[in-house]
Design an enzyme around this catalytic site. Structure first.
Site, short mmCIF file in Angstrom:
data_model
loop_
_atom_site.label_atom_id
_atom_site.label_comp_id
_atom_site.label_asym_id
_atom_site.label_seq_id
_atom_site.Cartn_x
_atom_site.Cartn_y
_atom_site.Cartn_z
N GLY A 246 42.07 39.34 40.50
CA GLY A 246 40.52 39.30 40.53
C GLY A 246 40.13 39.77 42.31
N HIS A 247 41.06 39.19 43.16
CA HIS A 247 40.84 39.85 44.43
C HIS A 247 41.10 41.03 44.79
CE1 HIS A 247 41.50 35.23 45.03
NE2 HIS A 247 40.68 35.34 45.72
#
Ligand code: PAF
Length: 290
Positions: free
Chosen positions: A36-37
């Site tokens: 996600g990051h």
């Protein structure tokens, strides 16, 4: 990728890049990075030529009984992931760099009302901690754009409001939520789930999908506050039946985060937060005007 710890070093690099006409896109994080990051860095590509990420587990946004001391810290692995994603600079300050006079004396930035409900109601002071540190990081990095995940939908709305109210010349970008194959939104806190809880956790996303489907099944005239409340209640009951402790499950106007009132084509969002064992999961699902 340069790994640096001081404001002066960030400023010096950013100054050089800016002088060369390069735009800087910034991704603030608390580390323990996952896909996600990394998707935030990928999203940043469309908004700059240079990419700075920060890792700072911000004590100001944790409540006294929360997981600050146990929050997973994996800086070496994070740095490898960021480098592989094409990040130019990783800023890892210590608490003294961010709060030189100590956290208690630090200037605070608060966005009223919107910070006090939903996650803010359950975690008092959390969003003041978030906006205070993000404002400080923005002051240090002075980016042209900054990218935040839409999973933290309320956080994104609050940061947008802060940037707008304080005339910060920074484009705030919301990046789509990254999910595991079974729908669970990726989060550093998912690792608090036991094997059984991890199997149960995707029900949170399913409940959001069911709620949006139920809203869309109503005719526009039928989208009364009573009908919305009934969908919220049913969704809460569904999750409670599966063992979740629900903090909130609400349908809101996606722009203001105020309770959703039907008007043609007003985008909405269903937001939920629930505890499953030691993990507090949050998620949301946006819908176009019904
Ligand atoms: O979303 C997070 O990881 C944090 O709240 C942020 C924006 C990095 C501020 O500490």
């Amino acid at each position: 990728m340069q790994i640096i710890t001081t404001t002066a070093e960030v400023r010096a690099a950013a100054c050089k890049w800016r002088a060369a006409g390069e735009r800087i896109a910034f991704v603030p994080t608390m580390g323990n990075l996952h896909e996600g990051h990394i998707s935030l860095i990928e999203r940043a590509r469309a908004h700059g030529q240079r990419f700075i990420a920060s890792i700072f587990v911000n004590p100001m946004q944790f409540g006294p009984n929360e997981d600050f001391n146990h929050y997973p810290r994996t800086p070496e692995r994070d740095a490898e992931m960021l480098e592989a994603a094409g990040c130019d600079m990783l800023f890892i300050p210590d608490a003294k760099e961010i709060y030189p006079a100590g956290q208690e004396q630090a200037t605070r930035v608060s966005v009223p009302a919107i910070s006090d409900e939903l996650c803010g109601a359950v975690r008092p002071g959390h969003f003041v901690g978030v906006t205070s540190v993000v404002a400080r990081l923005f002051g240090i990095v002075q980016p042209d754009a900054a990218v935040f995940g839409r999973k933290d939908f309320q956080q994104l709305a609050i940061i947008r409001r802060m940037a707008q109210d304080l005339c910060m010349p920074i484009e705030i970008i919301g990046a789509p939520t990254v999910r595991a194959e079974d729908g669970l939104a990726l989060s550093s806190r998912n690792q608090y789930l036991s094997v059984e809880e991890r199997a149960q956790a995707p029900a949170l996303y399913r409940s959001l999908q069911q709620a949006v489907k139920a809203l869309q099944a109503l005719s526009p005239k039928g989208i009364s506050s009573e009908a919305i409340a009934a969908i919220e209640d049913e969704s809460r009951a569904y999750l409670q039946g599966l063992g979740f402790k629900v903090d909130y499950f609400v349908v809101r106007d996606a722009a203001s985060l105020l309770p959703y009132v039907y008007a043609a084509e007003v985008p909405g969002v269903v937001l939920a937060a629930a505890r499953l064992g030691r993990a507090r999961l949050i998620d949301n699902l946006e819908f176009d005007g019904i």
